[in-house]
Design a protein around this motif. Sequence first.
Motif, PDB file in Angstrom:
ATOM      1  N   LEU A  23      -8.137  22.136   6.106  1.00  0.00           N
ATOM      2  CA  LEU A  23      -8.579  21.562   7.228  1.00  0.00           C
ATOM      3  C   LEU A  23      -8.157  19.920   6.566  1.00  0.00           C
ATOM      4  CD1 LEU A  23     -11.598  24.261   7.529  1.00  0.00           C
ATOM      5  CD2 LEU A  23     -10.003  22.533   9.223  1.00  0.00           C
ATOM      6  N   GLU A  24      -8.687  20.285   5.063  1.00  0.00           N
ATOM      7  CA  GLU A  24      -8.841  19.439   4.111  1.00  0.00           C
ATOM      8  C   GLU A  24      -7.115  17.788   4.386  1.00  0.00           C
ATOM      9  OE1 GLU A  24      -8.493  17.504  -0.127  1.00  0.00           O
ATOM     10  OE2 GLU A  24      -8.888  19.685  -0.110  1.00  0.00           O
ATOM     11  N   ILE A  25      -5.679  18.321   5.079  1.00  0.00           N
ATOM     12  CA  ILE A  25      -5.201  17.830   5.177  1.00  0.00           C
ATOM     13  C   ILE A  25      -4.843  17.082   6.746  1.00  0.00           C
ATOM     14  CG2 ILE A  25      -2.082  17.986   5.926  1.00  0.00           C
ATOM     15  CD1 ILE A  25      -2.307  20.867   4.608  1.00  0.00           C
ATOM     16  N   VAL A  26      -5.984  17.361   7.231  1.00  0.00           N
ATOM     17  CA  VAL A  26      -6.303  17.101   9.099  1.00  0.00           C
ATOM     18  C   VAL A  26      -6.618  15.728   8.811  1.00  0.00           C
ATOM     19  CG1 VAL A  26      -6.647  16.976  11.111  1.00  0.00           C
ATOM     20  CG2 VAL A  26      -5.439  18.814  10.519  1.00  0.00           C
ATOM     21  N   GLN A  27      -8.068  16.608   7.755  1.00  0.00           N
ATOM     22  CA  GLN A  27      -9.465  15.077   7.291  1.00  0.00           C
ATOM     23  C   GLN A  27      -8.564  14.090   6.539  1.00  0.00           C
ATOM     24  OE1 GLN A  27     -12.539  15.057   8.414  1.00  0.00           O
ATOM     25  NE2 GLN A  27     -12.909  13.766   7.636  1.00  0.00           N
ATOM     26  N   ARG A  28      -7.564  14.475   6.206  1.00  0.00           N
ATOM     27  CA  ARG A  28      -7.343  13.284   5.691  1.00  0.00           C
ATOM     28  C   ARG A  28      -5.943  12.737   5.457  1.00  0.00           C
ATOM     29  NH1 ARG A  28      -5.796  15.751  -0.573  1.00  0.00           N
ATOM     30  NH2 ARG A  28      -4.498  13.363  -0.509  1.00  0.00           N
ATOM     31  N   GLY A  29      -5.993  12.688   6.885  1.00  0.00           N
ATOM     32  CA  GLY A  29      -4.985  11.925   7.548  1.00  0.00           C
ATOM     33  C   GLY A  29      -3.309  12.179   8.092  1.00  0.00           C
ATOM     34  N   LEU A  30      -3.217  13.369   6.835  1.00  0.00           N
ATOM     35  CA  LEU A  30      -1.541  13.529   6.433  1.00  0.00           C
ATOM     36  C   LEU A  30      -1.026  14.132   7.957  1.00  0.00           C
ATOM     37  CD1 LEU A  30      -2.997  14.660   2.940  1.00  0.00           C
ATOM     38  CD2 LEU A  30      -1.761  12.784   3.464  1.00  0.00           C
ATOM     39  N   ASP A  66      10.266   9.063   2.521  1.00  0.00           N
ATOM     40  CA  ASP A  66      10.985   7.823   3.600  1.00  0.00           C
ATOM     41  C   ASP A  66      10.227   6.653   4.742  1.00  0.00           C
ATOM     42  OD1 ASP A  66       8.658   9.110   5.667  1.00  0.00           O
ATOM     43  OD2 ASP A  66      10.176   9.830   7.194  1.00  0.00           O
ATOM     44  N   GLY A  67       9.559   6.737   3.831  1.00  0.00           N
ATOM     45  CA  GLY A  67       8.882   5.202   3.734  1.00  0.00           C
ATOM     46  C   GLY A  67       7.397   5.158   5.552  1.00  0.00           C
ATOM     47  N   GLY A  68       7.230   6.412   5.888  1.00  0.00           N
ATOM     48  CA  GLY A  68       6.387   6.738   6.870  1.00  0.00           C
ATOM     49  C   GLY A  68       4.861   6.905   6.724  1.00  0.00           C
ATOM     50  N   ASP A 114       5.647  14.478   5.919  1.00  0.00           N
ATOM     51  CA  ASP A 114       5.867  14.558   6.576  1.00  0.00           C
ATOM     52  C   ASP A 114       6.940  15.989   6.868  1.00  0.00           C
ATOM     53  OD1 ASP A 114       6.369  16.141   9.982  1.00  0.00           O
ATOM     54  OD2 ASP A 114       6.737  14.171  10.688  1.00  0.00           O
ATOM     55  N   ILE A 115       7.021  17.223   6.990  1.00  0.00           N
ATOM     56  CA  ILE A 115       8.162  18.115   5.834  1.00  0.00           C
ATOM     57  C   ILE A 115       8.115  19.389   6.774  1.00  0.00           C
ATOM     58  CG2 ILE A 115       6.888  18.495   3.509  1.00  0.00           C
ATOM     59  CD1 ILE A 115       4.970  20.689   4.739  1.00  0.00           C
ATOM     60  N   TRP A 116       7.803  19.200   8.567  1.00  0.00           N
ATOM     61  CA  TRP A 116       8.228  19.394   9.496  1.00  0.00           C
ATOM     62  C   TRP A 116       9.312  18.684   9.666  1.00  0.00           C
ATOM     63  CZ3 TRP A 116       2.836  18.718   8.204  1.00  0.00           C
ATOM     64  CH2 TRP A 116       2.319  19.609   7.865  1.00  0.00           C
ATOM     65  N   ASN A 117       9.022  17.100   9.997  1.00  0.00           N
ATOM     66  CA  ASN A 117      10.515  16.912  11.003  1.00  0.00           C
ATOM     67  C   ASN A 117      11.201  15.659  10.278  1.00  0.00           C
ATOM     68  OD1 ASN A 117       9.807  17.417  13.330  1.00  0.00           O
ATOM     69  ND2 ASN A 117       8.496  15.994  12.882  1.00  0.00           N
TER      70      ASN A 117
END
Length: 415
Positions: free
Chosen positions: A178-185, A217-219, A223-226
């Motif tokens: 939930l914290e990952i989503v809350q922080r916009g990560l 990657d400077g994004g 993003d550990i999925w893609n």
Amino acid sequence: MNAFLRTITFAFVATALGVLLVTPASAAKIDDQFRAWLQSDLWPQAKANGISKQTFDAAFDGVRPNLKLPDLVMPGEKPKTPQKQHQAEFGSPGAYFAEKTVRAVTSGGRAREAANARTLAAIEKRYGVPGEILLAIWGRETGFGAAKMPYDAFEVLGTKAFMSTKKDFFRTELLAALEIVQRGLAPVGAMKSSWAGALGQPQFMPTSFLKHAVAFDGGGRPDIWNSTPDVLASIANYLVHYGWVRGRGWGFEVTVPESVSCSLEGPDQGKKISQWADMGIKRAGGKPFPASELKAEGFLLMPAGRSGPAFIATPNFYVLKEYNTSDLYALFIGHGADRIAHGDQSFSGSWGAVGDLHRSDIAALQRALEAKGYDVGSADGLPGFKTRRSIGKWQTKNGQAATCFPDAGLVAALK
């Protein structure tokens, strides 16, 4: 990272679960209990942790308990003893290094090494972790991203935090998600996981994501999925956090003379590599130990006792074990990395015909050794280094040649 967090096939999950009979009426009741638990139990803590109602509701929109997941305890019931796992046959350590499995990682790693050369060089410059190590972990964890992440992390973590045998562990991970989503990560829709809630190509649990995932990657966000750069740099950051020593490898395959007891194995019995060499231990293949390593500490590692290859491991080997707490996993990564770097060459030593016991047999042996005052770690049916060296000490004390690995005769002798 724990071994049970690895992605497994549905067939294995089904086997582990057995047949779970849940009627539509009881499933609906569990759904209602789950929704009540979310609002009355989990939400107050999430709110206190800074999670907004908008994030919370979005994460659990349409989420229901997934009763096909393993290690669940139905509400109102007590956990069942996992007898089947305890009775399972313990396989030979050599099976872990099946050539087909190793070669898939090494050939895939070499193919990606050239394509990602600049990224790997930049990561090694920053973190000090060789690219081959990162490629081996990436390949072992998710087949370089080919393994699908079919689960919704909030479904998995929510189910397990509500009704698994490890509720507290998964509750912590669920709050971290939930914290990952809350922080916009990461947005809710991107939170795809394995059956155990491990995220993305490095298979990070949410708490590990928060500690170790990096945007390389400077994004702007990891993003550990893609993102391949983010995946590789995050693995490197994880290893550095646990003490990776820049400039050292993981270890060396060696030959151990009979005059050196296999009971000297273990991370708490380190010696300078020059001292091991003075005892007659030599590198496999005849190469000398690097001069830069002679004054550094090394540790004897014999995963199958006298019935398999032997190694002098560096502290970095035990850093690899922080990714998955298994000697064989860490050895697979080190061996795979060597083959990515230097070409496919199997171990010089061969794996003997060991491993024909049940875990219950080994657990009984461990309990017998404990009763005699030996430290085996735990009587879990798995022969870790403490069990292996305790066997060796007992054998020596009783006039037997030390093999440092369980066998049927030893089990019978210690009953």
